[in-house]
Structures are given as structure tokens and as C-alpha cells.
Design an enzyme around this catalytic site. Structure first.
Site, PDB file in Angstrom:
ATOM      1  N   ARG A  62       0.797  -1.198   0.000  1.00  0.00           N
ATOM      2  CA  ARG A  62       0.000   0.000   0.000  1.00  0.00           C
ATOM      3  C   ARG A  62       0.847   1.272   0.000  1.00  0.00           C
ATOM      4  O   ARG A  62       0.357   2.354  -0.252  1.00  0.00           O
ATOM      5  CB  ARG A  62      -0.884   0.009   1.268  1.00  0.00           C
ATOM      6  CG  ARG A  62      -1.975  -1.037   1.223  1.00  0.00           C
ATOM      7  CD  ARG A  62      -2.742  -1.043   2.542  1.00  0.00           C
ATOM      8  NE  ARG A  62      -2.511  -2.322   3.216  1.00  0.00           N
ATOM      9  CZ  ARG A  62      -3.034  -2.607   4.413  1.00  0.00           C
ATOM     10  NH1 ARG A  62      -3.747  -1.689   5.071  1.00  0.00           N
ATOM     11  NH2 ARG A  62      -2.842  -3.770   4.970  1.00  0.00           N
TER      12      ARG A  62
ATOM     13  N   ASP B 139      14.771  -0.600   0.537  1.00  0.00           N
ATOM     14  CA  ASP B 139      15.522  -0.824   1.766  1.00  0.00           C
ATOM     15  C   ASP B 139      16.594  -1.886   1.445  1.00  0.00           C
ATOM     16  O   ASP B 139      17.621  -1.553   0.859  1.00  0.00           O
ATOM     17  CB  ASP B 139      14.514  -1.268   2.832  1.00  0.00           C
ATOM     18  CG  ASP B 139      15.079  -1.329   4.231  1.00  0.00           C
ATOM     19  OD1 ASP B 139      15.879  -0.458   4.584  1.00  0.00           O
ATOM     20  OD2 ASP B 139      14.715  -2.246   4.988  1.00  0.00           O
TER      21      ASP B 139
ATOM     22  N   THR C 156      12.351  -6.851  -1.945  1.00  0.00           N
ATOM     23  CA  THR C 156      10.993  -6.765  -2.484  1.00  0.00           C
ATOM     24  C   THR C 156      11.049  -6.503  -3.987  1.00  0.00           C
ATOM     25  O   THR C 156      10.459  -7.228  -4.785  1.00  0.00           O
ATOM     26  CB  THR C 156      10.207  -5.618  -1.793  1.00  0.00           C
ATOM     27  OG1 THR C 156      10.281  -5.803  -0.385  1.00  0.00           O
ATOM     28  CG2 THR C 156       8.762  -5.587  -2.244  1.00  0.00           C
ATOM     29  N   LEU C 157      11.805  -5.467  -4.353  1.00  0.00           N
ATOM     30  CA  LEU C 157      11.904  -5.098  -5.769  1.00  0.00           C
ATOM     31  C   LEU C 157      12.497  -6.221  -6.602  1.00  0.00           C
ATOM     32  O   LEU C 157      12.029  -6.501  -7.704  1.00  0.00           O
ATOM     33  CB  LEU C 157      12.805  -3.870  -5.919  1.00  0.00           C
ATOM     34  CG  LEU C 157      12.124  -2.529  -5.902  1.00  0.00           C
ATOM     35  CD1 LEU C 157      13.166  -1.449  -6.110  1.00  0.00           C
ATOM     36  CD2 LEU C 157      11.051  -2.460  -6.987  1.00  0.00           C
TER      37      LEU C 157
ATOM     38  N   ASP D  42       3.764   3.508   6.275  1.00  0.00           N
ATOM     39  CA  ASP D  42       3.171   3.252   7.595  1.00  0.00           C
ATOM     40  C   ASP D  42       4.157   2.721   8.619  1.00  0.00           C
ATOM     41  O   ASP D  42       5.226   2.212   8.283  1.00  0.00           O
ATOM     42  CB  ASP D  42       2.064   2.202   7.465  1.00  0.00           C
ATOM     43  CG  ASP D  42       2.636   0.790   7.249  1.00  0.00           C
ATOM     44  OD1 ASP D  42       3.394   0.612   6.280  1.00  0.00           O
ATOM     45  OD2 ASP D  42       2.342  -0.101   8.062  1.00  0.00           O
TER      46      ASP D  42
ATOM     47  N   ARG E 276       0.052   6.684   7.546  1.00  0.00           N
ATOM     48  CA  ARG E 276       0.111   6.791   6.077  1.00  0.00           C
ATOM     49  C   ARG E 276      -0.441   8.127   5.596  1.00  0.00           C
ATOM     50  O   ARG E 276      -0.096   8.605   4.526  1.00  0.00           O
ATOM     51  CB  ARG E 276      -0.732   5.681   5.429  1.00  0.00           C
ATOM     52  CG  ARG E 276      -0.160   4.295   5.547  1.00  0.00           C
ATOM     53  CD  ARG E 276      -0.932   3.356   4.618  1.00  0.00           C
ATOM     54  NE  ARG E 276      -0.751   1.955   4.953  1.00  0.00           N
ATOM     55  CZ  ARG E 276       0.269   1.198   4.555  1.00  0.00           C
ATOM     56  NH1 ARG E 276       1.209   1.702   3.793  1.00  0.00           N
ATOM     57  NH2 ARG E 276       0.345  -0.065   4.909  1.00  0.00           N
TER      58      ARG E 276
HETATM   59  P1  IMP Z   1      13.044  -4.166   1.095  1.00  0.00           P
HETATM   60  O1  IMP Z   1      12.510  -5.400   0.478  1.00  0.00           O
HETATM   61  O2  IMP Z   1      13.925  -4.467   2.268  1.00  0.00           O
HETATM   62  O3  IMP Z   1      13.695  -3.226   0.122  1.00  0.00           O
HETATM   63  O4  IMP Z   1      11.815  -3.452   1.775  1.00  0.00           O
HETATM   64  C1  IMP Z   1      11.092  -2.456   1.168  1.00  0.00           C
HETATM   65  C2  IMP Z   1       9.771  -2.279   1.864  1.00  0.00           C
HETATM   66  O5  IMP Z   1       9.935  -2.273   3.272  1.00  0.00           O
HETATM   67  C3  IMP Z   1       9.155  -0.950   1.516  1.00  0.00           C
HETATM   68  O6  IMP Z   1       8.290  -1.061   0.426  1.00  0.00           O
HETATM   69  C4  IMP Z   1       8.406  -0.594   2.774  1.00  0.00           C
HETATM   70  O7  IMP Z   1       7.089  -1.109   2.697  1.00  0.00           O
HETATM   71  C5  IMP Z   1       9.135  -1.303   3.874  1.00  0.00           C
HETATM   72  N1  IMP Z   1       9.990  -0.358   4.594  1.00  0.00           N
HETATM   73  C6  IMP Z   1      11.338  -0.241   4.510  1.00  0.00           C
HETATM   74  N2  IMP Z   1      11.785   0.747   5.286  1.00  0.00           N
HETATM   75  C7  IMP Z   1      10.694   1.276   5.878  1.00  0.00           C
HETATM   76  C8  IMP Z   1      10.499   2.378   6.782  1.00  0.00           C
HETATM   77  O8  IMP Z   1      11.429   3.089   7.200  1.00  0.00           O
HETATM   78  N3  IMP Z   1       9.207   2.639   7.126  1.00  0.00           N
HETATM   79  C9  IMP Z   1       8.153   1.902   6.693  1.00  0.00           C
HETATM   80  N4  IMP Z   1       8.290   0.883   5.836  1.00  0.00           N
HETATM   81  C10 IMP Z   1       9.541   0.569   5.436  1.00  0.00           C
END
Ligand code: IMP
Ligand code: MG
Length: 181
Positions: A43, A103, A107-108, A159, A165
Site C-alpha cells: 500500500r 531498503d 521486495t523489488l 506506515d 500513512r
Molecule cells: P526491502 O525489500 O527491504 O527493500 O523493503 C522495502 C519495503 O519495506 C518498503 O516497500 C516498505 O514497505 C518497507 N519499509 C522499509 N523501510 C521502511 C520504513 O522506514 N518505514 C516503513 N516501511 C519501510
């Protein structure tokens, strides 16, 4: 009751300015496209994508995908599952994935890998925020709104345990020792 406060990190007017710049750059990059399918990762990207597409001066389709999130934790589990797939077909089309925060990049990486099997013409990524110091995957967004340090942030769609949000700005979560009412 909550035991944290939110300190402003990026002001609403600075987000607006940056989104306009991104819109110009992305429109320029895709000026020849017959259609750009802008895919928001739900979201967290809902507010960003709504503002970004209003700054695009090219033919655009908007679609959304939901992948599993962190739940109420502030650290990534590294597990990514598709919870809601795209409604449309991306085969042969230009795709722009819109993410709130990159981060670790896991995910990407998982989403791109999955979407590539559908043979789009191209896939690029626009992320509102980038935490470069946290990266463990070999993934870079093509456009980044803001580089941020390794802080937990909320607002403008992002969030903490499904709250905050709605904030029009981006703030960092500061844990407090005593609970606030
Ligand atoms: P990744 O797979 O570790 O790159 O995580 C990315 C996802 O983690 C983002 O789309 C966010 O939903 C969540 N995320 C990462 N850092 C934060 C933060 O500081 N606040 C809230 N959500 C976060
Ligand atoms: Mg997210």
C-alpha cells in the site's frame, strides 16, 4: 497509546517539488512510448503514485500489485509473496514500478523477477525513498526521490503498523521511553 513520536524529515512542499521534477524526467525518458504502465506497489506507494502520474505528460495506464509486507515489525523478513496481482497484461509494454522505499531491495528484486517472466518491453523503477546503506540485493531504482539514512520513516503513504500513512510529509519514528496518551 503510542510510545513514539514522528519528527519531520522531508516537508510536504519539498516532496511536491521533487515529484514534479521526477515527472518531467520520466516523461522525457518515455516521450516515444505508446503507453507506460505505471505499477504501484501497495500500500505504501498509493500517495506517491497519485501525485507522480499527475506530473506525467505521456499516455499512462495505472495498475497495482500487493506483495507481503513486514507486518508490525520494523525489520524485513526477507520473504516476499504476491498477495494481489496486476489486473492488466504488461506483455510488450513499458512498465514503471513505483515503490515507496527501497531498503534491502529484496521486495523489488522479487517483483521484477516475477514481472520479467511476462515479457514486458522494459521495466524501470521509480522509488520515493532510498536507503542505500541497507541494500543487500543488486538492485537500483532508475529514479529516486530522496536518499535517506537508515531510519524508520512514516508518512506520505508509508506506515508504521498501518498508522501514519495519511501524514502529508515524511517523518522519522523516534521511540520514547514513556508511553504517550
Ligand atoms: P526491502 O525489500 O527491504 O527493500 O523493503 C522495502 C519495503 O519495506 C518498503 O516497500 C516498505 O514497505 C518497507 N519499509 C522499509 N523501510 C521502511 C520504513 O522506514 N518505514 C516503513 N516501511 C519501510
Ligand atoms: Mg512497501
Amino acid at each position: 497509546m503510542r510510545n513514539y513520536k514522528v519528527d519531520t524529515l522531508i516537508k510536504e512542499k519539498d516532496i511536491k517539488k521533487r515529484v514534479e521534477q521526477l515527472g518531467k524526467q520520466i516523461s522525457e525518458e518515455y516521450k516515444e512510448t505508446d503507453k507506460l504502465i505505471v505499477v504501484g506497489l501497495l500500500r505504501g506507494s498509493f500517495m506517491f503514485i497519485a501525485d507522480l502520474v499527475r506530473c506525467l505528460e505521456i499516455p499512462v495506464e495505472v495498475d497495482f500489485i500487493t506483495v507481503s509486507s513486514y507486518g508490525s515489525e520494523m525489520v524485513s523478513s526477507g520473504n516476499v509473496k504476491i498477495l494481489k496481482d496486476l489486473d492488466g497484461d504488461i506483455n510488450g509494454h513499458d512498465v514503471l514500478l513505483v515503490e515507496d522505499i527501497v531498503d534491502t531491495g529484496k521486495t523489488l528484486e522479487a517483483v521484477i523477477e516475477m514481472l520479467e517472466t511476462r515479457l514486458p518491453k522494459s521495466i524501470n523503477v521509480c522509488a520515493l525513498l532510498n536507503k542505500q546503506s541497507r541494500r543487500t540485493s543488486n538492485i537500483q531504482a532508475n529514479w529516486v526521490g530522496f536518499e535517506i539514512p537508515d531510519e524508520f520513516v512514516v508518512g506520505y503513504g508509508v506506515d508504521y503498523d498501518q498508522r501514519n500513512r495519511n501524514l502529508p510529509y515524511i517523518g522519522k519514528v523516534v521511540q520514547l521511553k514513556k508511553a504517550l496518551k
